[in-house]
Design an enzyme around this catalytic site. Structure first.
Site, PDB file in Angstrom:
ATOM      1  N   HIS A 125       0.811  -1.218   0.000  1.00 37.84           N
ATOM      2  CA  HIS A 125       0.000   0.000   0.000  1.00 37.84           C
ATOM      3  C   HIS A 125       0.850   1.277   0.000  1.00 37.84           C
ATOM      4  CE1 HIS A 125       0.811   1.077   4.219  1.00 37.84           C
ATOM      5  NE2 HIS A 125       1.031  -0.215   4.332  1.00 37.84           N
ATOM      6  N   HIS A 134      12.071  -0.647 -12.874  1.00 43.92           N
ATOM      7  CA  HIS A 134      11.760  -2.061 -13.123  1.00 43.92           C
ATOM      8  C   HIS A 134      11.819  -2.792 -11.782  1.00 43.92           C
ATOM      9  CE1 HIS A 134      13.070  -5.999 -15.425  1.00 43.92           C
ATOM     10  NE2 HIS A 134      12.048  -6.202 -14.623  1.00 43.92           N
TER      11      HIS A 134
END
Ligand SMILES: CC(C)(COP(=O)(O)OP(=O)(O)OC[C@H]1O[C@@H](n2cnc3c(N)ncnc32)[C@H](O)[C@@H]1OP(=O)(O)O)[C@@H](O)C(=O)NCCC(=O)NCCS
Length: 203
Positions: A125, A134
Protein backbone atom coordinates in the site's frame (compact mmCIF):
# COMPACT_ATOMS: atom_id res chain seq x y z
CA UNK A 1 6.89 -11.03 -22.52
CA UNK A 2 4.94 -7.83 -23.04
CA UNK A 3 3.30 -9.30 -26.15
CA UNK A 4 2.33 -12.35 -24.12
CA UNK A 5 0.79 -10.14 -21.42
CA UNK A 6 -1.17 -8.25 -24.09
CA UNK A 7 -2.36 -11.50 -25.69
CA UNK A 8 -3.53 -12.85 -22.32
CA UNK A 9 -5.35 -9.56 -21.67
CA UNK A 10 -6.91 -9.78 -25.13
CA UNK A 11 -8.13 -13.34 -24.47
CA UNK A 12 -9.76 -12.05 -21.28
CA UNK A 13 -11.49 -9.27 -23.26
CA UNK A 14 -9.46 -6.64 -21.45
CA UNK A 15 -7.43 -5.36 -24.42
CA UNK A 16 -7.30 -5.31 -28.19
CA UNK A 17 -5.10 -7.77 -30.08
CA UNK A 18 -1.53 -6.55 -30.61
CA UNK A 19 -1.14 -5.52 -34.27
CA UNK A 20 2.61 -5.94 -34.55
CA UNK A 21 6.11 -5.42 -33.24
CA UNK A 22 8.41 -2.67 -34.41
CA UNK A 23 12.13 -3.21 -33.90
CA UNK A 24 15.30 -1.66 -35.30
CA UNK A 25 16.97 -5.08 -35.64
CA UNK A 26 16.77 -5.79 -39.41
CA UNK A 27 17.10 -9.55 -38.78
CA UNK A 28 13.66 -9.54 -37.14
CA UNK A 29 11.84 -7.92 -40.04
CA UNK A 30 9.20 -10.23 -41.48
CA UNK A 31 9.33 -12.67 -38.58
CA UNK A 32 6.21 -13.67 -36.68
CA UNK A 33 6.60 -13.95 -32.90
CA UNK A 34 3.73 -15.36 -30.78
CA UNK A 35 1.59 -14.99 -33.89
CA UNK A 36 2.36 -11.26 -34.14
CA UNK A 37 4.30 -9.92 -37.15
CA UNK A 38 7.39 -7.71 -36.95
CA UNK A 39 6.27 -4.77 -39.08
CA UNK A 40 9.38 -2.65 -39.39
CA UNK A 41 11.58 -0.08 -37.68
CA UNK A 42 10.68 2.38 -34.93
CA UNK A 43 11.06 5.31 -37.35
CA UNK A 44 8.45 3.71 -39.61
CA UNK A 45 5.71 3.72 -36.94
CA UNK A 46 3.72 6.63 -38.45
CA UNK A 47 3.16 4.52 -41.59
CA UNK A 48 1.51 1.64 -39.74
CA UNK A 49 -2.14 1.14 -38.86
CA UNK A 50 -2.41 1.21 -35.06
CA UNK A 51 -4.29 2.75 -32.17
CA UNK A 52 -1.68 2.83 -29.42
CA UNK A 53 1.86 1.79 -28.55
CA UNK A 54 3.78 0.25 -25.69
CA UNK A 55 7.57 0.27 -25.33
CA UNK A 56 8.70 -3.28 -24.60
CA UNK A 57 12.41 -2.69 -24.00
CA UNK A 58 13.81 -4.22 -20.81
CA UNK A 59 16.74 -1.88 -20.29
CA UNK A 60 15.46 1.09 -18.31
CA UNK A 61 17.44 3.94 -19.88
CA UNK A 62 16.67 2.88 -23.44
CA UNK A 63 13.01 2.27 -22.62
CA UNK A 64 12.81 5.79 -21.15
CA UNK A 65 14.46 7.35 -24.20
CA UNK A 66 12.14 5.66 -26.68
CA UNK A 67 9.11 6.40 -24.48
CA UNK A 68 10.06 10.10 -24.36
CA UNK A 69 10.57 10.26 -28.13
CA UNK A 70 7.12 8.78 -28.71
CA UNK A 71 5.52 10.98 -26.05
CA UNK A 72 6.96 14.08 -27.75
CA UNK A 73 5.03 13.04 -30.86
CA UNK A 74 1.89 12.73 -28.70
CA UNK A 75 1.60 9.01 -29.47
CA UNK A 76 -1.05 7.23 -27.43
CA UNK A 77 0.53 4.75 -25.01
CA UNK A 78 -1.27 1.75 -23.44
CA UNK A 79 -0.56 -0.23 -20.30
CA UNK A 80 -0.30 -4.04 -20.44
CA UNK A 81 -1.86 -5.69 -17.41
CA UNK A 82 -1.92 -9.49 -17.17
CA UNK A 83 -5.36 -10.82 -16.15
CA UNK A 84 -3.68 -12.83 -13.41
CA UNK A 85 -2.35 -9.68 -11.71
CA UNK A 86 -4.25 -8.32 -8.69
CA UNK A 87 -4.33 -4.53 -8.71
CA UNK A 88 -6.38 -2.55 -6.17
CA UNK A 89 -9.00 -0.37 -7.87
CA UNK A 90 -7.56 2.92 -6.63
CA UNK A 91 -4.03 2.28 -7.89
CA UNK A 92 -2.85 4.98 -10.31
CA UNK A 93 -1.30 3.32 -13.36
CA UNK A 94 0.63 5.48 -15.81
CA UNK A 95 1.00 5.12 -19.56
CA UNK A 96 3.02 2.26 -20.97
CA UNK A 97 3.17 0.34 -17.68
CA UNK A 98 3.71 -3.45 -17.87
CA UNK A 99 2.21 -5.57 -15.07
CA UNK A 100 3.02 -9.27 -15.39
CA UNK A 101 1.37 -12.42 -14.08
CA UNK A 102 1.15 -12.90 -10.33
CA UNK A 103 1.83 -9.28 -9.43
CA UNK A 104 -0.06 -7.78 -6.48
CA UNK A 105 -0.39 -4.00 -6.17
CA UNK A 106 -2.17 -2.80 -3.07
CA UNK A 107 -4.30 0.22 -2.31
CA UNK A 108 -2.96 3.73 -2.69
CA UNK A 109 0.05 2.79 -4.80
CA UNK A 110 1.18 4.97 -7.69
CA UNK A 111 2.83 3.30 -10.67
CA UNK A 112 4.20 5.88 -13.09
CA UNK A 113 4.79 5.83 -16.85
CA UNK A 114 6.86 3.06 -18.40
CA UNK A 115 7.32 1.02 -15.22
CA UNK A 116 7.74 -2.77 -15.41
CA UNK A 117 6.26 -4.76 -12.54
CA UNK A 118 7.69 -8.17 -13.36
CA UNK A 119 6.28 -11.60 -12.58
CA UNK A 120 5.17 -12.20 -9.02
CA UNK A 121 6.45 -8.98 -7.49
CA UNK A 122 4.38 -7.29 -4.81
CA UNK A 123 3.93 -3.56 -4.30
CA UNK A 124 2.30 -2.81 -1.00
CA UNK A 125 0.00 0.00 0.00
CA UNK A 126 0.98 3.59 -0.83
CA UNK A 127 4.21 2.69 -2.59
CA UNK A 128 5.35 5.19 -5.20
CA UNK A 129 7.07 3.72 -8.26
CA UNK A 130 8.57 6.42 -10.46
CA UNK A 131 8.76 6.35 -14.24
CA UNK A 132 10.75 3.73 -16.18
CA UNK A 133 11.85 1.75 -13.16
CA UNK A 134 11.76 -2.06 -13.12
CA UNK A 135 10.67 -4.19 -10.20
CA UNK A 136 12.10 -7.60 -11.08
CA UNK A 137 10.40 -10.98 -10.57
CA UNK A 138 9.57 -11.88 -6.99
CA UNK A 139 10.70 -8.59 -5.45
CA UNK A 140 8.63 -7.28 -2.56
CA UNK A 141 8.14 -3.64 -1.64
CA UNK A 142 6.80 -2.84 1.83
CA UNK A 143 4.14 -0.22 2.40
CA UNK A 144 5.05 3.36 1.48
CA UNK A 145 8.32 2.44 -0.19
CA UNK A 146 9.55 4.68 -2.98
CA UNK A 147 11.41 3.61 -6.11
CA UNK A 148 13.01 6.46 -8.07
CA UNK A 149 12.99 7.00 -11.80
CA UNK A 150 14.77 4.35 -13.84
CA UNK A 151 15.81 2.27 -10.83
CA UNK A 152 16.19 -1.52 -11.00
CA UNK A 153 15.04 -3.55 -8.02
CA UNK A 154 16.56 -6.98 -8.64
CA UNK A 155 14.99 -10.42 -8.57
CA UNK A 156 13.74 -11.44 -5.14
CA UNK A 157 14.74 -8.24 -3.37
CA UNK A 158 12.84 -7.10 -0.29
CA UNK A 159 12.45 -3.40 0.44
CA UNK A 160 11.36 -2.62 3.98
CA UNK A 161 8.37 -0.30 4.46
CA UNK A 162 8.98 3.36 3.83
CA UNK A 163 12.47 2.99 2.37
CA UNK A 164 13.47 4.95 -0.70
CA UNK A 165 15.55 3.84 -3.67
CA UNK A 166 17.10 6.72 -5.61
CA UNK A 167 16.74 7.42 -9.30
CA UNK A 168 18.67 5.06 -11.62
CA UNK A 169 19.96 3.04 -8.66
CA UNK A 170 20.39 -0.75 -9.00
CA UNK A 171 19.57 -3.09 -6.17
CA UNK A 172 21.11 -6.55 -6.66
CA UNK A 173 19.06 -9.71 -6.78
CA UNK A 174 18.23 -11.05 -3.33
CA UNK A 175 19.06 -7.88 -1.41
CA UNK A 176 17.18 -6.64 1.64
CA UNK A 177 16.90 -2.86 1.65
CA UNK A 178 16.78 -1.61 5.23
CA UNK A 179 17.63 2.05 4.61
CA UNK A 180 17.44 4.56 1.80
CA UNK A 181 19.62 3.98 -1.25
CA UNK A 182 21.12 7.00 -3.05
CA UNK A 183 20.53 7.83 -6.69
CA UNK A 184 22.76 5.96 -9.19
CA UNK A 185 24.10 3.61 -6.49
CA UNK A 186 24.57 -0.14 -6.89
CA UNK A 187 23.74 -2.02 -3.69
CA UNK A 188 23.75 -5.73 -2.90
CA UNK A 189 23.36 -8.08 0.01
CA UNK A 190 21.52 -8.55 3.28
CA UNK A 191 21.29 -5.86 4.50
CA UNK A 192 21.92 -4.02 1.23
CA UNK A 193 25.20 -2.16 1.12
CA UNK A 194 26.47 0.16 -1.59
CA UNK A 195 29.17 -1.33 -3.81
CA UNK A 196 29.49 1.50 -6.30
CA UNK A 197 27.94 4.53 -7.87
CA UNK A 198 27.71 5.44 -11.53
CA UNK A 199 27.55 8.89 -12.99
CA UNK A 200 24.38 9.57 -14.96
CA UNK A 201 26.02 8.75 -18.33
CA UNK A 202 26.57 5.10 -17.35
CA UNK A 203 22.99 4.33 -16.34
C1 LIG B 1 23.88 -5.92 -8.56
C2 LIG B 1 24.04 -5.98 -10.06
C3 LIG B 1 23.21 -4.87 -10.73
C4 LIG B 1 25.53 -5.75 -10.33
O1 LIG B 1 25.81 -5.89 -11.67
P1 LIG B 1 27.32 -5.59 -12.17
O2 LIG B 1 27.66 -4.17 -11.89
O3 LIG B 1 27.39 -6.04 -13.58
O4 LIG B 1 28.20 -6.45 -11.18
P2 LIG B 1 29.06 -7.77 -11.42
O5 LIG B 1 28.21 -8.85 -12.01
O6 LIG B 1 30.29 -7.35 -12.17
O7 LIG B 1 29.44 -8.18 -9.93
C5 LIG B 1 30.26 -7.36 -9.12
C6 LIG B 1 30.42 -8.05 -7.78
O8 LIG B 1 29.17 -8.02 -7.09
C7 LIG B 1 28.75 -9.36 -6.78
N1 LIG B 1 27.31 -9.41 -6.98
C8 LIG B 1 26.63 -9.19 -8.14
N2 LIG B 1 25.33 -9.28 -7.94
C9 LIG B 1 25.16 -9.56 -6.65
C10 LIG B 1 24.01 -9.79 -5.87
N3 LIG B 1 22.79 -9.68 -6.40
N4 LIG B 1 24.18 -10.07 -4.54
C11 LIG B 1 25.42 -10.16 -4.01
N5 LIG B 1 26.55 -9.94 -4.72
C12 LIG B 1 26.42 -9.65 -6.03
C13 LIG B 1 29.49 -10.25 -7.75
O9 LIG B 1 29.63 -11.55 -7.25
C14 LIG B 1 30.80 -9.52 -7.88
O10 LIG B 1 31.59 -9.80 -6.73
P3 LIG B 1 33.19 -10.02 -6.86
O11 LIG B 1 33.72 -8.72 -7.38
O12 LIG B 1 33.59 -10.34 -5.47
O13 LIG B 1 33.35 -11.14 -7.83
C15 LIG B 1 23.59 -7.34 -10.66
O14 LIG B 1 24.49 -8.38 -10.33
C16 LIG B 1 22.19 -7.75 -10.21
O15 LIG B 1 21.97 -8.40 -9.18
N6 LIG B 1 21.23 -7.33 -11.04
C17 LIG B 1 19.84 -7.67 -10.86
C18 LIG B 1 19.39 -8.40 -12.12
C19 LIG B 1 17.89 -8.56 -12.16
O16 LIG B 1 17.24 -8.85 -11.18
N7 LIG B 1 17.37 -8.31 -13.36
C20 LIG B 1 15.97 -8.44 -13.62
C21 LIG B 1 15.80 -9.42 -14.73
S1 LIG B 1 14.13 -9.69 -15.14
Amino acid sequence: MVADVLLRAHEADLAGRPAGFVDDNPDLLGRVILGIPVLGRISEIPGFDYEALIVAIGENRRRAEVFDQLAERAERMVAAVHPAAVVAPDVAIGEGVVICAGVVVNTGAVVSDGVILNSGCTVDHHCRIDAHSHIAPGAHLGGGAHVGEGALVGIGTSVLPGQSIGAWARVGAGAVVTRDIPAHATSVGVPARETGRRDGSED
